[in-house]
Design a protein around this motif. Structure first.
Motif, PDB file in Angstrom:
ATOM      1  N   PRO A  55      39.876  74.590-155.366  1.00  0.00           N
ATOM      2  CA  PRO A  55      40.549  75.028-156.587  1.00  0.00           C
ATOM      3  C   PRO A  55      41.988  75.406-156.280  1.00  0.00           C
ATOM      4  CG  PRO A  55      38.447  76.156-156.287  1.00  0.00           C
ATOM      5  CD  PRO A  55      38.718  75.408-155.037  1.00  0.00           C
ATOM      6  N   GLU A  56      42.851  75.363-157.287  1.00  0.00           N
ATOM      7  CA  GLU A  56      44.263  75.692-157.105  1.00  0.00           C
ATOM      8  C   GLU A  56      44.424  77.072-156.488  1.00  0.00           C
ATOM      9  OE1 GLU A  56      47.909  75.506-159.941  1.00  0.00           O
ATOM     10  OE2 GLU A  56      46.411  74.057-160.589  1.00  0.00           O
ATOM     11  N   GLY A  57      45.333  77.168-155.470  1.00  0.00           N
ATOM     12  CA  GLY A  57      45.636  78.463-154.881  1.00  0.00           C
ATOM     13  C   GLY A  57      44.681  78.879-153.772  1.00  0.00           C
ATOM     14  N   THR A  58      43.664  78.049-153.420  1.00  0.00           N
ATOM     15  CA  THR A  58      42.764  78.420-152.336  1.00  0.00           C
ATOM     16  C   THR A  58      42.620  77.246-151.384  1.00  0.00           C
ATOM     17  OG1 THR A  58      40.788  77.661-153.497  1.00  0.00           O
ATOM     18  CG2 THR A  58      41.491  79.928-153.882  1.00  0.00           C
ATOM     19  N   SER A  59      42.064  77.486-150.235  1.00  0.00           N
ATOM     20  CA  SER A  59      41.837  76.432-149.249  1.00  0.00           C
ATOM     21  C   SER A  59      40.445  76.599-148.677  1.00  0.00           C
ATOM     22  CB  SER A  59      42.865  76.536-148.124  1.00  0.00           C
ATOM     23  OG  SER A  59      44.167  76.473-148.634  1.00  0.00           O
ATOM     24  N   SER A  60      39.711  75.494-148.542  1.00  0.00           N
ATOM     25  CA  SER A  60      38.370  75.594-147.995  1.00  0.00           C
ATOM     26  C   SER A  60      38.441  75.876-146.508  1.00  0.00           C
ATOM     27  CB  SER A  60      37.607  74.294-148.242  1.00  0.00           C
ATOM     28  OG  SER A  60      38.121  73.265-147.430  1.00  0.00           O
ATOM     29  N   GLU A  61      37.505  76.666-146.043  1.00  0.00           N
ATOM     30  CA  GLU A  61      37.464  77.007-144.623  1.00  0.00           C
ATOM     31  C   GLU A  61      37.281  75.755-143.779  1.00  0.00           C
ATOM     32  OE1 GLU A  61      34.769  79.645-141.521  1.00  0.00           O
ATOM     33  OE2 GLU A  61      34.509  79.873-143.678  1.00  0.00           O
ATOM     34  N   SER A  62      36.454  74.816-144.243  1.00  0.00           N
ATOM     35  CA  SER A  62      36.213  73.599-143.469  1.00  0.00           C
ATOM     36  C   SER A  62      37.481  72.772-143.328  1.00  0.00           C
ATOM     37  CB  SER A  62      35.110  72.765-144.125  1.00  0.00           C
ATOM     38  OG  SER A  62      35.500  72.374-145.430  1.00  0.00           O
ATOM     39  N   ASN A  63      38.280  72.731-144.388  1.00  0.00           N
ATOM     40  CA  ASN A  63      39.539  71.971-144.335  1.00  0.00           C
ATOM     41  C   ASN A  63      40.490  72.580-143.319  1.00  0.00           C
ATOM     42  OD1 ASN A  63      41.497  70.041-145.181  1.00  0.00           O
ATOM     43  ND2 ASN A  63      42.481  71.627-146.406  1.00  0.00           N
ATOM     44  N   ILE A  64      40.579  73.898-143.303  1.00  0.00           N
ATOM     45  CA  ILE A  64      41.462  74.576-142.352  1.00  0.00           C
ATOM     46  C   ILE A  64      40.988  74.335-140.929  1.00  0.00           C
ATOM     47  CG2 ILE A  64      42.241  76.834-141.551  1.00  0.00           C
ATOM     48  CD1 ILE A  64      42.144  77.741-144.499  1.00  0.00           C
ATOM     49  N   ARG A  65      39.688  74.463-140.692  1.00  0.00           N
ATOM     50  CA  ARG A  65      39.166  74.265-139.345  1.00  0.00           C
ATOM     51  C   ARG A  65      39.366  72.824-138.893  1.00  0.00           C
ATOM     52  NH1 ARG A  65      33.364  76.819-138.473  1.00  0.00           N
ATOM     53  NH2 ARG A  65      33.889  76.164-136.352  1.00  0.00           N
ATOM     54  N   GLU A  66      39.261  71.904-139.822  1.00  0.00           N
ATOM     55  CA  GLU A  66      39.497  70.496-139.462  1.00  0.00           C
ATOM     56  C   GLU A  66      40.957  70.277-139.075  1.00  0.00           C
ATOM     57  OE1 GLU A  66      39.583  66.171-141.616  1.00  0.00           O
ATOM     58  OE2 GLU A  66      37.925  67.504-142.126  1.00  0.00           O
ATOM     59  N   LEU A  67      41.872  70.869-139.842  1.00  0.00           N
ATOM     60  CA  LEU A  67      43.298  70.733-139.524  1.00  0.00           C
ATOM     61  C   LEU A  67      43.609  71.339-138.157  1.00  0.00           C
ATOM     62  CD1 LEU A  67      44.866  71.612-142.985  1.00  0.00           C
ATOM     63  CD2 LEU A  67      45.059  69.417-141.799  1.00  0.00           C
ATOM     64  N   LEU A  68      43.021  72.500-137.870  1.00  0.00           N
ATOM     65  CA  LEU A  68      43.255  73.129-136.579  1.00  0.00           C
ATOM     66  C   LEU A  68      42.680  72.287-135.449  1.00  0.00           C
ATOM     67  CD1 LEU A  68      42.495  76.855-137.512  1.00  0.00           C
ATOM     68  CD2 LEU A  68      44.730  75.841-137.047  1.00  0.00           C
ATOM     69  N   ALA A  69      41.540  71.649-135.688  1.00  0.00           N
ATOM     70  CA  ALA A  69      40.963  70.769-134.675  1.00  0.00           C
ATOM     71  C   ALA A  69      41.853  69.554-134.453  1.00  0.00           C
ATOM     72  CB  ALA A  69      39.563  70.333-135.097  1.00  0.00           C
ATOM     73  N   ARG A  70      42.435  69.024-135.533  1.00  0.00           N
ATOM     74  CA  ARG A  70      43.294  67.842-135.422  1.00  0.00           C
ATOM     75  C   ARG A  70      44.575  68.118-134.635  1.00  0.00           C
ATOM     76  NH1 ARG A  70      41.942  63.479-138.431  1.00  0.00           N
ATOM     77  NH2 ARG A  70      40.342  63.742-140.030  1.00  0.00           N
ATOM     78  N   LEU A  71      44.981  69.385-134.577  1.00  0.00           N
ATOM     79  CA  LEU A  71      46.137  69.718-133.733  1.00  0.00           C
ATOM     80  C   LEU A  71      45.853  69.438-132.267  1.00  0.00           C
ATOM     81  CD1 LEU A  71      47.296  73.172-135.162  1.00  0.00           C
ATOM     82  CD2 LEU A  71      48.366  70.954-135.542  1.00  0.00           C
ATOM     83  N   GLN A  72      44.565  69.443-131.907  1.00  0.00           N
ATOM     84  CA  GLN A  72      44.176  69.293-130.511  1.00  0.00           C
ATOM     85  C   GLN A  72      43.636  67.911-130.186  1.00  0.00           C
ATOM     86  OE1 GLN A  72      41.559  72.818-129.587  1.00  0.00           O
ATOM     87  NE2 GLN A  72      41.911  73.218-131.752  1.00  0.00           N
ATOM     88  N   ILE A  73      43.336  67.118-131.194  1.00  0.00           N
ATOM     89  CA  ILE A  73      42.614  65.857-131.000  1.00  0.00           C
ATOM     90  C   ILE A  73      43.473  64.679-131.444  1.00  0.00           C
ATOM     91  CG2 ILE A  73      40.609  64.519-131.777  1.00  0.00           C
ATOM     92  CD1 ILE A  73      39.116  67.187-132.063  1.00  0.00           C
TER      93      ILE A  73
END
Length: 554
Positions: A141-159
């Motif tokens: 929803p507008e103004g929020t971010s899913s925890e899974s999306n954030i964790r995926e982005l953080l993982a992609r920084l390393q992979i």
């Protein structure tokens, strides 16, 4: 997340990798045993890496959600592609392709070995990061971010390769602008390590964006220890030294926030951060100059760093900011830096004086809201200046201005400065002529115990000058305020100065009556028990006065 991703499933790429692996392993072993064209060692290394792939595939495929996770699919596709390239290169070697020279083959083998190592590391990180347990979710929803999306982005920084990490950091910045708290909450040590590594990327854009994320995290106030422990300082210093405009700005802001810790400030100096920060103060825009001056101010709070700051030219630069800085905040930081540098070492005080620091600080005090740091710096420097030169410098009009319009802290520093310069009759006369005494009496009623103490100390130092003593006697608030400062409480540090002042006033009958009527005798009896200097003598004078009054009434 990755564009142009093959639409086939994770199960397809897992099967493909398992199909290719035996052939890739057999051909690489064959190439190693054959010693083809002198590269047996490299092929042995490749075969060794291939032998580590089956456990990784098993770990990925055994997870219940592996087929639904985009990162897992991408990783399996990458492994399958690398295995296919291994088979192709081994076949070229076994076939004796004459079009491939020795140097080209060496390069190809090194690239292949690097890809295999990256695949192995990425598989390990993918399993370790925990994102396999996160199923892709629909847009938040507008103004929020899913925890899974954030964790995926953080993982992609390393992979993955550099471009994939570039896309990941773009996505992370977008999320942080909307939901910084969720990103900070999801951060782990491995994510911080990846960000720090991106600060040294060969891509200027990636360095800028990594610095922007680090700046967000530093300013959040929740990640300082983790950032420093993961060696963020050296790459930040390098960005200040030679980064782009954006990278330098974000790096300086990060260093300013991180340097609020004494240990980190010391480390920044140890990592060579002083000279780049000084250069930013000289050539940077007003915003980066503000942050750089703030960082140097933080560094100057560390005693053992002060001489290094002076050696690198910080004194001259801080004085220049006071004289010519475009931002008031930068001037305040410069004054605080000079205050710290002048607080202990006599040689540094002399350096500030010789560079013209006193005139610059006095000029800075002419503003409508004189700051405590500048007054404190001046107070520190007075011991390195001839008292005879002070009238011509215009010190006293500035101290009056501070006592009248400055903050309580600035007023306290001004009263302390008066204590230091009032050793001669001539200086006492000038202080009286400039009207300082009335402001000092008013300061006796300040809420701060420190301000009351230094005001009483200043009056006690000045009161031996006749005109000042007369003015204090005439002031209706002086005696009541000083009697209140006879409070024997340990928290009251002004009592010995109050006793000294009241002793000087006790030759006046009117003053003695006021002291008695405001309860001085009760206080003095307790101070006498505490052996406060002068309390016994003052008590005797007041009690004698009371006896005379009784006999005169009879």
């Amino acid at each position: 997340m990755v564009e142009d991703l093959d639409e086939r499933s994770a199960e397809h790429w897992l099967a493909r990798a398992r199909l290719l692996l035996p052939s890739a392993l057999a051909k690489s072993r064959s190439a190693a045993s054959g010693g083809t064209r002198g590269f047996a060692g490299r092929w042995k290394s490749i075969a060794s890496k291939l032998e580590r792939i089956p456990p990784c595939l098993s770990d990925l495929s055994s997870h219940p959600f592996f087929a639904k996770n985009a990162l897992c699919l991408e990783q399996l596709q990458s492994v399958a592609t690398t295995l296919a390239e291994t088979i192709e290169l081994a076949e070229r070697v076994s076939g004796g392709d004459p079009s491939v020279g020795k140097l080209q083959m060496q390069s190809d083998l090194d690239v292949l070995s690097g890809k295999l190592e990256l695949n192995l590391d990425d598989c390990r990180l993918l399993i370790k990061s925990g994102v396999l347990g996160e199923v892709a979710l629909p847009p938040s929803p507008e103004g929020t971010s899913s925890e899974s999306n954030i964790r995926e982005l953080l993982a992609r920084l390393q992979i993955g390769h550099a471009e994939a990490k570039h896309r990941a950091i773009d996505g992370l910045l977008e999320v942080m602008r909307e939901d910084e708290k969720s990103v900070v909450a999801a951060l782990g040590r491995s994510s911080i390590t990846a960000l720090v590594q991106l600060l040294s990327s060969t891509s200027s854009k990636i360095r800028e964006k990594a610095a922007t994320v680090v700046c967000f995290l530093a300013e959040s106030g929740n990640c300082e220890g983790l950032l420093v422990s993961e060696a963020v300082l050296p790459p930040l210093v390098r960005l200040v030294e030679s980064g782009s405009l954006v990278g330098r700005e974000k790096a300086v802001i990060s260093l300013q926030r991180l340097s609020m810790s004494v240990d980190t400030a010391r480390a920044i100096a140890g990592d060579g951060g002083i000279q780049p920060l000084i250069e930013v103060c000289q050539i940077g825009d007003s915003f980066t100059q503000l942050a750089a001056a703030g960082t140097l101010k933080n560094l100057s709070a560390v005693v053992e760093v002060r001489q290094s700051l002076a050696d690198e030219g910080a004194i001259r630069v801080m004085i220049n900011i006071l004289d010519c800085g475009a931002v008031l905040g930068a001037k305040e930081y410069a004054a605080e830096c000079l205050q710290n540098l002048s607080s202990g070492c006599n040689s540094l005080r002399k350096s500030i004086v010789s560079e013209g620091g006193i005139r610059s600080l006095l000029a800075y005090l002419d503003g409508p809201l004189p700051q405590e740091s500048a007054v404190s710096a001046l107070r520190n420097l007075l011991v390195s200046v001839s008292m005879d030169s002070l009238p011509s410098l215009g010190l006293l009009p500035r101290l009056v201005h501070v006592l009248k319009d400055g903050s309580l802290g600035a007023q306290q520093a001004a009263a302390s400065a008066i204590c230091r310069i009032s050793g001669t009759s001539e200086m006492k006369r000038l202080i009286w002529e400039y009207g300082c005494v009335a402001f000092l009496i008013k300061l006796l009623e300040a809420k701060s115990n420190g301000a009351r103490e230094v005001a009483a100390q200043a009056i006690a130092t000045l009161i031996s000058y006749g005109p000042i003593c007369r003015d204090v006697k005439k002031d209706e608030q002086s005696v009541p305020s000083m009697v209140q400062l006879l409070d024997p409480s340990p928290a009251n540090t002004a009592k010995k100065y109050a006793v000294s002042c009241l002793l000087s006033l006790s030759s006046s009958k009117k003053s003695k009556k006021m002291m008695i009527s405001h309860g001085a005798i009760g206080y003095l009896k307790k101070l006498k028990e505490l052996d406060v200097p002068g309390s016994k003598k003052l008590l005797e004078r007041l009690e004698k006065g009371m006896l005379r009054n009784l006999f005169s009434k009879k």
